[in-house]
Design an enzyme around this catalytic site. Structure first.
Site, PDB file in Angstrom:
ATOM      1  N   ASP A  29      -6.269   1.772  -8.425  1.00 26.82           N
ATOM      2  CA  ASP A  29      -5.236   0.774  -8.202  1.00 26.82           C
ATOM      3  C   ASP A  29      -5.917  -0.596  -8.348  1.00 26.82           C
ATOM      4  O   ASP A  29      -7.124  -0.703  -8.185  1.00 26.82           O
ATOM      5  CB  ASP A  29      -4.689   0.983  -6.784  1.00 26.82           C
ATOM      6  CG  ASP A  29      -3.938  -0.216  -6.263  1.00 26.82           C
ATOM      7  OD1 ASP A  29      -2.972  -0.622  -6.928  1.00 26.82           O
ATOM      8  OD2 ASP A  29      -4.305  -0.736  -5.195  1.00 26.82           O
ATOM      9  N   ASP A 229      -5.039   2.002  -2.121  1.00 30.90           N
ATOM     10  CA  ASP A 229      -5.016   1.491  -0.754  1.00 30.90           C
ATOM     11  C   ASP A 229      -3.611   1.262  -0.191  1.00 30.90           C
ATOM     12  O   ASP A 229      -3.450   1.111   1.008  1.00 30.90           O
ATOM     13  CB  ASP A 229      -5.775   0.171  -0.672  1.00 30.90           C
ATOM     14  CG  ASP A 229      -4.984  -0.961  -1.299  1.00 30.90           C
ATOM     15  OD1 ASP A 229      -4.420  -0.746  -2.385  1.00 30.90           O
ATOM     16  OD2 ASP A 229      -4.894  -2.035  -0.698  1.00 30.90           O
ATOM     17  N   ASP A 233       0.704   3.607  -3.377  1.00 27.99           N
ATOM     18  CA  ASP A 233      -0.238   4.504  -4.048  1.00 27.99           C
ATOM     19  C   ASP A 233      -0.141   5.934  -3.517  1.00 27.99           C
ATOM     20  O   ASP A 233      -0.731   6.852  -4.091  1.00 27.99           O
ATOM     21  CB  ASP A 233      -1.685   4.016  -3.854  1.00 27.99           C
ATOM     22  CG  ASP A 233      -1.897   2.630  -4.428  1.00 27.99           C
ATOM     23  OD1 ASP A 233      -1.287   2.330  -5.468  1.00 27.99           O
ATOM     24  OD2 ASP A 233      -2.651   1.854  -3.845  1.00 27.99           O
TER      25      ASP A 233
HETATM   26  P1  ADP Z   1      -0.093  -3.217  -7.113  1.00 34.55           P
HETATM   27  O1  ADP Z   1       0.138  -1.960  -7.872  1.00 34.55           O
HETATM   28  O2  ADP Z   1      -0.895  -4.196  -7.922  1.00 34.55           O
HETATM   29  O3  ADP Z   1      -0.684  -2.985  -5.744  1.00 34.55           O
HETATM   30  P2  ADP Z   1       2.764  -3.472  -6.393  1.00 34.55           P
HETATM   31  O4  ADP Z   1       3.255  -2.297  -7.164  1.00 34.55           O
HETATM   32  O5  ADP Z   1       2.760  -3.358  -4.917  1.00 34.55           O
HETATM   33  O6  ADP Z   1       1.336  -3.958  -6.929  1.00 34.55           O
HETATM   34  O7  ADP Z   1       3.659  -4.722  -6.752  1.00 34.55           O
HETATM   35  C1  ADP Z   1       3.882  -5.108  -8.091  1.00 34.55           C
HETATM   36  C2  ADP Z   1       4.433  -6.494  -8.146  1.00 34.55           C
HETATM   37  O8  ADP Z   1       5.703  -6.533  -7.466  1.00 34.55           O
HETATM   38  C3  ADP Z   1       3.570  -7.519  -7.460  1.00 34.55           C
HETATM   39  O9  ADP Z   1       2.599  -8.050  -8.327  1.00 34.55           O
HETATM   40  C4  ADP Z   1       4.601  -8.568  -7.058  1.00 34.55           C
HETATM   41  O10 ADP Z   1       4.845  -9.448  -8.118  1.00 34.55           O
HETATM   42  C5  ADP Z   1       5.860  -7.770  -6.797  1.00 34.55           C
HETATM   43  N1  ADP Z   1       6.060  -7.515  -5.354  1.00 34.55           N
HETATM   44  C6  ADP Z   1       5.945  -6.338  -4.716  1.00 34.55           C
HETATM   45  N2  ADP Z   1       6.203  -6.464  -3.399  1.00 34.55           N
HETATM   46  C7  ADP Z   1       6.475  -7.766  -3.192  1.00 34.55           C
HETATM   47  C8  ADP Z   1       6.796  -8.543  -2.034  1.00 34.55           C
HETATM   48  N3  ADP Z   1       6.891  -8.028  -0.818  1.00 34.55           N
HETATM   49  N4  ADP Z   1       7.018  -9.859  -2.232  1.00 34.55           N
HETATM   50  C9  ADP Z   1       6.908 -10.415  -3.448  1.00 34.55           C
HETATM   51  N5  ADP Z   1       6.594  -9.755  -4.560  1.00 34.55           N
HETATM   52  C10 ADP Z   1       6.382  -8.451  -4.446  1.00 34.55           C
HETATM   53 MG    MG Z   2      -2.868  -1.923  -3.997  1.00 33.67          MG
END
Ligand code: ADP
Ligand code: MG
Length: 339
Positions: A29, A229, A233
């Protein structure tokens, strides 16, 4: 397991070690795993007539009930600027997209461009180019909208972990496949992981799709370990042949993993690999050792060629050899850590 634990590697079941030694493909991730997960608010754009403070205050208020790292960053940035959080009356989070909440009767959206589009908010050329500039520098742009109008973009930046480059270079050198799996935008993923060499970079993957990506790799014949994490995931951690969670992650991801890295260092993944290979080799050696002992000694005893005294001495010695051989693992892993 004991050697792992004393090095901050918690192995829930022995079978995980066995599987880890045959992994061919490591999937990481991005946010919080390859990167430190300490996002910082580094840039802000606002619509005309809207102050940067207003955008931050509204976004932070809407994020109050989200457990996402992005939410925590936005809220602490608002607190640093002494902006009080406004009361929200409705809250909804869409994993991998963002959140929505009502503040004083106004509908607030915080999240990705896709999250805005889903709510019929159009991103014109200027907003597009602003967010593009951010993404090229590895900064994730989070859009903020109020009553169907964009009021700003918050630019969040996260740095790669110190050991990410070495750990991945080692894996590639050993002929393993490495993939970064992220919900973030492709440009951001490419920019942040630019130093990591020839790896596969999958971006804009929704949490529900992360599991399918792992499944697809497995169907291609890869034996997959997932390192992650976040809550998002967890399905992928479960789907993977070996799920590895960082202890800094959410409870759900820790629950879903087979191996937990309690020091939050990626170098522990390499150490766990070494430990797994070493453990399996020792188990094989010990099986050969004890079978050889029995193959030789049992017929001798049946032929009454072994006196009771000799038998009483050699039986525990054979056990001690096996235990002693297993104890050598701790020495080798400690050397590995110093290296
Ligand atoms: P990663 O796989 O990098 O951990 P996520 O899948 O959790 O990321 O989130 C993908 C995208 O969705 C983030 O980069 C963000 O732009 C948006 N996002 C997710 N959750 C939130 C939130 N609570 N507030 C604002 N943006 C969010
Ligand atoms: Mg992450």
């Amino acid at each position: 397991s004991g050697v792992g634990a004393s090095n901050g590697i918690l192995i829930k079941q022995g079978v995980a070690l066995e599987k880890l030694s045959s992994v061919t493909h490591y999937v990481f991730d991005k946010t919080g795993t390859l990167t430190e997960g300490k996002l910082r608010l580094v840039k802000r754009f606002t619509a005309e007539g809207i102050s940067p403070q207003t955008v931050l205050q509204i976004a932070a208020s809407a994020e109050q009930q989200s457990e996402h790292g992005i939410a925590k960053t936005i809220i602490s940035a608002a607190q640093q600027e002494n902006l009080p959080l406004l009361e929200i009356s409705r809250f909804n989070a869409s994993p991998g997209r963002g959140v929505e909440a009502d503040i004083e009767g106004q509908k607030i959206l915080v999240g990705t461009a896709e999250w805005m589009t889903l709510h019929d908010i159009k991103l014109n050329g200027e907003w597009q180019s602003q967010v593009n500039q951010l993404e090229q520098q590895g900064i994730s742009g989070v859009f903020v909208a109020r009553d169907q109008k964009l009021i700003g973009i918050l630019g969040l930046f996260d740095t790669l972990r110190d050991d990410a480059k070495n750990v991945i270079a080692d894996m590639l050198a050993q002929g393993l496949k490495v993939t970064v799996l992220s919900g973030d935008r492709q440009l951001v993923v490419d920019s942040v992981t630019a130093d990591l060499g020839n790896i596969q970079r999958l971006a804009e993957v929704l949490p529900a799709e992360k599991r399918q990506v792992i499944q697809r790799l497995q169907q291609q014949g890869d034996f997959v370990a997932m390192v992650g994490d976040g809550i998002n995931d967890s399905p992928a951690l479960i789907q993977a042949d070996v799920g590895i969670a960082l202890a800094s992650g959410t409870d759900v991801s820790i629950e879903s993993a087979d191996i937990i890295l309690s020091h939050n260092q990626l170098s522990q993944v390499a150490l766990a690999r070494q430990l797994a290979a070493r453990t399996l080799r020792t188990i094989r050696q010990n099986i050969v050792l004890s079978i050889s002992y029995n193959v030789i000694m049992v017929p001798l005893a049946m032929m009454a060629l072994v006196s009771p005294l000799l038998a009483a001495i050699t039986m525990p010695i054979s056990s001690l050899l096996v235990i002693g051989n297993a104890a050598r693992i701790s020495r080798i892993v400690k050397i590995g850590r110093a290296h």
